[in-house]
Structure formats: C-alpha cells, structure tokens
Design a protein around this motif. Structure first.
Motif, mmCIF file in Angstrom:
data_model
loop_
_atom_site.group_PDB
_atom_site.id
_atom_site.type_symbol
_atom_site.label_atom_id
_atom_site.label_comp_id
_atom_site.label_asym_id
_atom_site.label_seq_id
_atom_site.Cartn_x
_atom_site.Cartn_y
_atom_site.Cartn_z
ATOM 1 N N CYS A 134 -13.544 -69.862 7.150
ATOM 2 C CA CYS A 134 -12.384 -69.901 8.056
ATOM 3 C C CYS A 134 -12.368 -68.668 8.967
ATOM 4 N N SER A 136 -10.060 -67.325 10.441
ATOM 5 C CA SER A 136 -8.865 -66.473 10.319
ATOM 6 C C SER A 136 -9.035 -65.413 9.241
ATOM 7 N N CYS A 195 -6.724 -76.054 8.717
ATOM 8 C CA CYS A 195 -6.848 -75.092 7.612
ATOM 9 C C CYS A 195 -5.491 -74.512 7.212
ATOM 10 N N CYS A 197 -5.406 -72.100 4.690
ATOM 11 C CA CYS A 197 -5.693 -70.918 3.878
ATOM 12 C C CYS A 197 -4.574 -69.900 4.107
ATOM 13 N N CYS A 200 -4.517 -68.387 7.706
ATOM 14 C CA CYS A 200 -4.039 -69.303 8.755
ATOM 15 C C CYS A 200 -2.524 -69.470 8.627
HETATM 16 ZN ZN LIG Z 1 -7.815 -70.690 7.465
#
Ligand SMILES: [Zn+2]
Length: 392
Positions: A134, A136, A195, A197, A200
């Motif tokens: 990811c 981010s 996403c 996560c 994010c």
């Molecule tokens: Zn993420």
C-alpha cells in the motif's frame, strides 16, 4: 519517431548485451526499457539462445545499495545470484546508439506482501491483498523512494519508468491460480481493492471523511455484487454519487500518491521520471486511462513530476489504441509514449502492427514502446523493424 522496446534482463544477458543492442539498433530501436524490479513471472522466450522459459518470484535484477533501505528491502533474484545483470547490460550497451531506461513494477510484489502483511493493500473486509504493497504505508513509501534513488544513482538510465506504484484493484494483475468464479466487474474490482489499511484510514480521517461509513458502504456494495443485487456493469461513477462517503474516501488517496511521486522525482535529480498507465480489466470490463483515478492517480497533479507518460494501449482494435493515446494526451501535461503489444493476442501480422502504430501516431503519440524483446518471436521483431522504417 523515437522507439523503445521493453526487455527482461535474462534475455539480454543470455544473448550478450552488446549483440542485442546492435540487433535492436538495426531494427530502429532507440531505447530499451529494462526490467529492474518485476512481479512474479513466467516468460516464454522464443529466441533466447540459453532458455525458452524463465520463472521468478517478484525480484530486483541488480545488486542494491543495501545501506539505503529501511524495513522493506529488495529481493535480489535467485537466478542472478551474486551477479549484477544491470551492470553487465549497461556495460554492453555503452558506446552503442541504444539508451537504457529502468522499468519497475514497484509495489506489485507478492513476496514482499507475504513478508510484510501489515504493509499490503487491505480489502474493506480486512483481507491482506498480498500482491500489492500500500502506497500509504510509510515503510512502503520509504522503500519506493530508496529503490528509485538507488536506480537513479547508477547513472545508466535516461528515464526511471515505473508502474503499479499506486492503489491496485482487488484482483491486482493476477496472482498464481486465482479461483474467481464470480465476475466482479468494474465496481467490484474497484471496491475490493479500495484499501482500508490503518494508514489509508488515517489519511482519509485527516481529510474529514467518515471512514466507518465509507467502509460499511464499500462492504455492502461488494456484497450486493456478490449476490447479484448489483449488475457487473454497474456504473461506478453513478454508484459513487449515491455513496459520496466512498468517493471522498477514494479521493483522499490522490494527495498521498501525488506527494509520493514528487518524492520519486526529487530523489532522481537529473534523471527523468516516467509512469505507465494501464488500468486493467478485460473485454467489456476493460478500463482505459480515464479510469486511473480509481488507482488514486491524479494525472494533472502528477504532470508536474512526470517527464513522460506511457499509456499501455494494448487492444486489438486500433481505434481503442487511438482513443487511449488521445485521452492520455488530454489528461496529462507531459509527452505521451504509446505502448504497443507487438505479439499475441493483439498482433498477428505486420499489417496489424502497422495499423496499431499508425493509430498511435495519428492520435499524437510523441514516441513508442513495443512489448517486448524476448517474449515475441524473431518474426515479430522484424515486423517492428519494417514498420519503424516507414514511420516518420
Ligand atoms: Zn492502505
């Protein structure tokens, strides 16, 4: 017209880099986009003198400067071992008329994803999507920036080009034997990869988004698609109008990605930075460059950092190639390179390849890249040479 060709390092090393460069120059090729970071792959290599297929997990194909890296470190390819294929190829190309660009699928690594499950894209249901890191996540950002700087510091590339350093769709670009007995469609692909996560979520929260509501809506949308309450061809824009919290959640990623690309450009100094646009999907679900916002890509914002935008215009219908190039030109403020797949299942004759190239040139492509050196037969390489000989 400037023309490049993508190449995997094993094909150049096996043939001899200098010999390959001479052959490419004779075909009218000016640049090679050399894979330096690649997802897991099996290639068929019709004209490789040493092997006809190559298997690899996601890997780096050069010896990294290990001191640069933090939590996430490169995976040096096992077949390459202690050699440095990049150094070998750069030495072979030196003094030839063919320049080198780096080609990297930066965050599409199932090996990294399995080792760092906390740093992967995370579905709205909380599943770790191991094929993609990811963008981010701070560790992922650090890895991307250092990898980019490591390649730039080799001083052998005109341009460091990358793809898949963004927020990928739910099925990514394939992982081993996927058993998907359900057509996700454009909305399902987008929502499954959206996403959630912790990074994010934090970014969206900081932008004022109701994260929990966005997640519940994304889950409900996917469940409706699974159960057939939403059609596979549901219009994503229309659905998002009815779910503005999901739109706001997705939109919060734009700034993160644009800033990251600014950091890539920064660490490269005088070396150019390029990005590839291919938004995926097949058949009716194919998504052109106009869908790039679903990956968090802000083409206008990115343009200040991009020295070149490559649109992977892989479609058998030349009018689609023309549209892809045209749309990219309208969305980015940077030179546009058209990526043409010079083999099956797109091109089966010299005439078809010519149609593809003419469509790209007609639409205003500034340059071309062909896919790919070691993975198409010699006959197709001759077609490339024939077509380039007659294009201005
Ligand atoms: Zn993420």
């Amino acid at each position: 017209m400037n023309a490049a060709i993508w190449a995997h390092p094993w094909d150049l090393v096996d043939e001899g880099a200098e010999r390959a460069a001479e052959r490419l120059a004779a075909l009218g090729i000016d640049e090679v986009n050399l894979a330096t970071t690649m997802h897991s792959v099996q290639t068929l290599n019709p004209h490789n003198p040493e092997r006809k297929t190559f298997f690899a997990d996601a890997s780096e194909y050069f010896q990294p400067d290990w001191d640069r890296y933090g939590e996430i470190t490169p995976d040096v390819n096992e077949t390459m071992g202690d050699d440095d294929w990049l150094a070998e190829i750069a030495a072979g190309f030196e003094g030839t008329p063919v320049d080198l660009n780096s080609w990297g699928a930066t965050f599409h690594s199932s090996r990294q994803g399995q080792r760092h499950p906390d740093a992967t894209l995370t579905s709205p249901f909380g599943d770790s999507l191991v094929f993609g890191l990811c963008p981010s996540h701070p560790d992922v950002q650090e890895f991307g920036i250092e990898l980019t700087g490591d390649l730039g510091d080799r001083d052998v590339f005109e341009t460091v080009e990358m793809e898949l350093a963004d927020y990928q769709y739910g099925t990514g670009y394939g992982w081993h034997h996927q058993e998907f007995f359900h057509r996700l469609g454009r909305l399902g692909e987008f929502l499954f990869g959206l996403c959630f996560c912790e990074h994010c979520q934090d970014n969206a929260r900081a932008a004022g988004v109701d994260v929990e509501r966005a997640r519940q809506s994304a889950r409900a949308g996917l469940t409706d698609r699974f159960e057939g309450r939403l059609a596979h061809d549901t219009d994503v824009g229309g659905w998002l109008m009815e779910h503005p919290e999901v739109f706001a959640y997705a939109d919060a990623r734009r700034e993160t990605l644009t800033e990251l690309f600014g950091a890539f450009d920064d660490v490269l100094g005088d070396t150019d930075f390029g990005y590839y646009f291919k938004m995926g999907g097949l058949g009716d679900d194919r998504m052109g460059v106009e869908h790039s916002w679903k990956h968090g890509l802000d083409l206008s914002g990115m343009s200040q950092y991009m020295d070149e935008a490559t649109v992977l215009a892989y479609h058998s219908d030349p009018t689609v190639v023309r549209d892809d190039v045209h749309t990219t030109r309208s969305l980015v403020d940077a030179p546009v390179r058209a990526g043409i797949l010079a083999g099956d299942p797109i091109v089966h004759s010299r005439a078809q390849l010519r149609e593809q190239v003419e469509a790209a040139v007609d639409a205003g492509a500034d340059s071309l890249s062909f896919y790919g050196y070691g993975v198409v037969p010699e006959r197709n390489l001759e077609w490339i040479g024939d077509v380039l000989a007659t294009i201005e």
